[in-house]
Motif scaffolding. Structure first.
Motif, PDB file in Angstrom:
ATOM      1  N   THR A 407       0.845  -1.200   0.000  1.00 13.33           N
ATOM      2  CA  THR A 407       0.000   0.000   0.000  1.00 13.33           C
ATOM      3  C   THR A 407       0.879   1.249   0.000  1.00 13.33           C
ATOM      4  O   THR A 407       1.833   1.346   0.763  1.00 13.33           O
ATOM      5  N   GLN A 412      -5.580   3.265   0.392  1.00 17.21           N
ATOM      6  CA  GLN A 412      -5.341   1.922  -0.127  1.00 17.21           C
ATOM      7  C   GLN A 412      -5.338   0.904   1.010  1.00 17.21           C
ATOM      8  O   GLN A 412      -5.902  -0.187   0.886  1.00 17.21           O
ATOM      9  N   ILE A 437      -6.386  -2.545  -3.573  1.00 15.60           N
ATOM     10  CA  ILE A 437      -5.442  -1.443  -3.767  1.00 15.60           C
ATOM     11  C   ILE A 437      -5.596  -0.844  -5.166  1.00 15.60           C
ATOM     12  O   ILE A 437      -5.595   0.383  -5.346  1.00 15.60           O
ATOM     13  N   GLU A 438      -5.724  -1.747  -6.144  1.00 16.27           N
ATOM     14  CA  GLU A 438      -5.813  -1.288  -7.530  1.00 16.27           C
ATOM     15  C   GLU A 438      -7.065  -0.458  -7.786  1.00 16.27           C
ATOM     16  O   GLU A 438      -7.097   0.388  -8.693  1.00 16.27           O
ATOM     17  N   VAL A 440      -8.375   1.844  -5.880  1.00 17.65           N
ATOM     18  CA  VAL A 440      -8.412   3.101  -5.128  1.00 17.65           C
ATOM     19  C   VAL A 440      -7.592   4.171  -5.841  1.00 17.65           C
ATOM     20  O   VAL A 440      -6.432   3.973  -6.180  1.00 17.65           O
ATOM     21  N   THR A 442      -6.139   8.059  -5.336  1.00 14.39           N
ATOM     22  CA  THR A 442      -5.833   8.906  -4.184  1.00 14.39           C
ATOM     23  C   THR A 442      -5.323  10.273  -4.606  1.00 14.39           C
ATOM     24  O   THR A 442      -4.518  10.392  -5.538  1.00 14.39           O
ATOM     25  N   SER A 542      -9.804   9.986  -1.395  1.00 20.08           N
ATOM     26  CA  SER A 542      -9.774   8.774  -2.211  1.00 20.08           C
ATOM     27  C   SER A 542     -11.130   8.523  -2.844  1.00 20.08           C
ATOM     28  O   SER A 542     -12.169   8.890  -2.287  1.00 20.08           O
ATOM     29  N   GLU A 544     -13.190   5.204  -4.741  1.00 18.26           N
ATOM     30  CA  GLU A 544     -13.116   3.759  -5.030  1.00 18.26           C
ATOM     31  C   GLU A 544     -14.491   3.224  -5.384  1.00 18.26           C
ATOM     32  O   GLU A 544     -15.493   3.888  -5.188  1.00 18.26           O
TER      33      GLU A 544
END
Length: 544
Positions: A407, A412, A437-438, A440, A442, A542, A544
Motif C-alpha cells: 500500500t 489503499q 489497492i488497484e 483506489v 488517491t 480517495s 473507489e
C-alpha cells in the motif's frame, strides 16, 4: 601522512566523521528532493541510517576492519529508513563483503569493497534507475578499481572528484532533476560521505559521534498503544450477509445507533459488515432478517489489545508469548495523525507505527512490531512508497510468516483491510487486498516548500499543491478549492465511494462546507469525511 593500508581504527574514524558530516548537511540534502512537498527526507533517512550503523560500531571500535565493517552493515540494515536508507544499507553490506576476513586493507582491497557496495545496491532495486545514488556508487567503484594510486587517501580524492562530476550530470540522466534544477539527493548524500571519509584519513585523528539532535530524537518511530479504557464498544463484529436486493444504506442506518467504526460494503449479492458494538447478538439478529450469514467473527477488543504495546524493559517477551493466544492473522500499519491511527485500530490493526511523510520507520521499528505479535501470519501495510523497501527488509530478517501488502497511501490500506476475510485462505486474502489497492484512486493537498517547476507548472514556495496519484495536478492558494479540483480528477463512472481525511490545520466549518459542495456535485456517490488530524497534508482524498 601516507595511508598505504588502513586498519579498523582508520575505518571507524572514517565512518564516524561521515556520519557527523551527513548529520550537519542533511537538511541541504533534503532540499534537493525533486518534489517541492514537505516530505523530502532523503538526507534525514540517510543520516539516521548511518547514525544507526556507527552507533553499532562503538562497542567494537578497536576491532579489525572486517569486524567493524560487518558490524556497521548490521547497524545500517536494522536502522535503514526509507528507500534511500535501504539502498544505503545495501551499499554497506557490499563494502563489508569486500573487507571480509581482513585485519587491514590496501588500495586494491578498498577499491574492491566499493565495487561490492555497488553490486549489492543494484541487487536491492528491482528496476535500477540511472541518475540516482546507484549511479554514484557504481561510478565510484569503477573509478577506484581503475586507479593507479597506492595511497587510499589519494584514491578517495580521485573517487570524490569523479563522483562529483558524475553527480553534476545526473540532471541530464533524469528529466525530473533537470526540470527541478537539482542534482540527485541520494547521490549528494553519498558524495558527502565519501568526502568525509577522505577528510578523516587526512586529519588522521580520532572522531567522536555527535549527539543526536533533538529533531532526530523527536522522529523516532513509536508503536501506538490502545488503552482499553478508551474502547467504547468492546466487540469487533464482522460477517458476510448473503441475499438479493439488500438495501445497504437502509441497513447501515439501522445499525448506526448500536456501534461505531462501521463499514458496510455491498458487492452483487454479498454485503460485508464490520462494526464495533456492545451487543453482537442484536447486530446479527437484524442482519439475519435480510439474508443468510456467513464467516461470522466476533473479537473481544479489550482482551485482544491488552498487550498491543509492551514496554520491553518492564515485561519479559517470552511471558507475553505464553500468555497470548496465537492469532491466525495480525496486521501492522504505518500512519500519522491521531484520527487516522484510530481508524486503523478500529479496523483491527494490531500494531500502528507512528510514521509516514518525513518520519519513515526503520527496519528495526518494523521488526520489533513483528516480534511482538503472536500470530501465524502477519501483514504489513506500509502506506508510503518510501517505506515498502524497509518493510520487505524486515520480512527477510524475520523468521515469522510475514507478508507486505504494498500500500502506498492510507486509503489503499483501509480498502485492503476492509476486504480482508479472517476465514479465507492466505493466498485468497493477498489477492483480494491487492485487488482492493488497484481500485483506489488517491489525491492529496499540501504546500510547496520551495520555488521550482514541475511538468511545466511554475511553483512558488507556499503555493498550495494538489497531487493526484503523487503527481502535481493543481497549483493554487486555497486548500479547499484545490481539494475540490483534485477530487474531480479522482471521480469517474465506476467510483461509488468518496472519502476525505482532513488534517490538523483545517477549519472544520470550511471542511463541512466543502463536504456539502461535494455531496451536491456527486449525488450518486457515498461521501465520508473523517478528522484524520494528519500533519503536512491538509487533505487526503480517495475514490473507489
Amino acid at each position: 601522512m601516507e595511508h598505504l593500508v588502513i586498519n579498523g581504527r582508520n575505518f571507524y574514524n572514517m565512518m564516524v566523521n561521515a556520519s557527523n558530516r551527513l548529520e550537519e548537511q542533511k537538511n541541504f540534502v533534503n532540499s534537493l528532493n525533486v518534489f517541492p512537498v514537505p516530505d523530502g527526507d532523503t538526507g534525514t533517512n540517510m543520516s539516521m541510517t548511518l547514525k544507526s550503523a556507527v552507533n553499532e560500531m562503538q562497542d567494537c571500535k578497536n576491532s579489525t576492519i572486517a569486524n567493524l565493517a560487518k558490524t556497521m552493515a548490521k547497524g545500517a540494515l536494522m536502522g535503514a529508513r526509507g528507500n534511500s536508507g535501504v539502498i544505503f544499507s545495501q551499499i554497506f553490506r557490499g563494502i563489508a563483503k569486500g573487507l571480509e576476513d581482513k585485519e587491514e586493507v590496501n588500495v586494491k582491497d578498498f577499491a574492491n569493497s566499493l565495487v561490492e557496495g555497488s553490486k549489492y545496491a543494484y541487487k536491492a532495486v528491482m528496476r535500477p534507475t540511472e541518475g540516482t545514488i546507484l549511479t554514484i556508487i557504481r561510478c565510484a567503484g569503477e573509478k577506484a578499481a581503475e586507479s593507479n594510486k597506492n595511497d587510499i587517501q589519494e584514491l578517495l580524492e580521485e573517487v570524490c572528484i569523479h563522483s562529483e562530476e558524475v553527480l553534476n550530470k545526473t540532471p541530464d540522466m533524469l528529466p525530473a532533476l533537470k526540470e527541478a534544477k537539482v542534482v540527485d539527493a541520494g547521490g549528494m548524500g553519498l558524495l558527502i560521505i565519501l568526502k568525509a571519509m577522505k577528510e578523516a584519513l587526512k586529519e588522521n585523528t580520532d572522531f567522536e559521534i555527535t549527539k543526536e539532535s533533538a529533531e532526530i530524537q523527536a522522529q523516532q518511530s513509536a508503536v501506538v498503544k490502545m488503552d482499553t479504557k478508551d474502547i467504547k464498544y468492546g466487540y469487533c463484529t464482522e460477517f458476510f450477509l448473503l441475499g438479493s436486493n439488500i438495501d445497504v444504506d437502509k441497513f447501515k442506518n439501522e445499525l448506526e445507533p448500536h456501534g461505531d467504526s462501521m463499514v458496510v460494503v455491498g458487492l452483487d449479492d454479498v454485503v460485508k459488515v464490520h462494526i464495533h458494538t456492545n451487543d453482537p447478538g442484536l447486530i446479527l439478529s437484524k442482519a439475519i432478517k435480510l439474508g443468510a450469514l456467513s464467516k461470522i467473527k466476533i473479537d473481544n477488543m479489550r482482551e485482544q489489545h491488552r498487550h498491543l504495546v509492551i514496554d520491553k524493559n518492564d515485561v519479559d517477551e517470552e511471558e507475553i508469548a505464553q500468555d497470548e493466544e496465537i492469532k491466525k492473522y495480525a496486521f501492522i500499519s504505518v500512519a500519522m495523525g491521531e484520527g487516522i491511527r484510530n481508524i486503523f485500530k478500529d479496523l483491527g490493526v494490531d500494531c500502528v507505527i507512528e510514521g509516514g511523510q518525513t518520519m519513515n520507520p526503520s527496519t528495526q521499528d518494523i521488526l520489533e512490531c513483528i516480534n511482538e505479535l503472536n500470530a501465524e501470519r502477519i501483514f504489513i501495510l506500509p502506506n508510503n512508497k518510501n517505506i515498502i523497501m524497509s518493510a520487505n527488509q524486515a520480512v527477510e530478517l524475520s523468521k515469522k510468516n510475514v507478508y507486505v501488502i504494498p500500500t502506498k497511501t492510507i486509503p489503499q490500506a483501509i480498502a485492503a483491510i476492509t476486504l480482508f476475510n479472517n476465514e479465507a485462505d492466505i493466498n485468497d486474502n493477498i489477492e483480494a487486498m491487492n485487488e482492493a489497492i488497484e481500485g483506489v484512486s488517491t489525491g492529496k493537498v499540501t504546500y510547496a516548500v520551495r520555488d521550482t517547476e514541475n511538468e511545466g507548472k511554475v511553483i512558488k514556495q507556499g503555493d498550495i499543491l494538489g497531487l493526484v496519484e503523487n503527481k502535481i495536478d493543481e497549483v493554487g492558494n486555497d486548500i479547499y478549492d484545490v481539494c475540490e479540483k483534485i477530487t474531480s480528477k479522482l471521480v469517474d463512472e465506476d467510483k461509488e465511494l468518496l472519502t476525505v481525511f482532513y488534517g490538523k490545520d483545517c477549519d472544520k466549518k470550511q471542511v463541512e462546507r466543502l463536504t456539502e459542495r461535494l455531496e451536491e456535485k456527486y449525488p450518486e456517490m457515498e461521501i465520508q469525511c473523517y478528522d484524520g488530524q494528519q500533519p503536512l497534508y491538509y487533505f487526503i482524498v480517495s475514490a473507489e
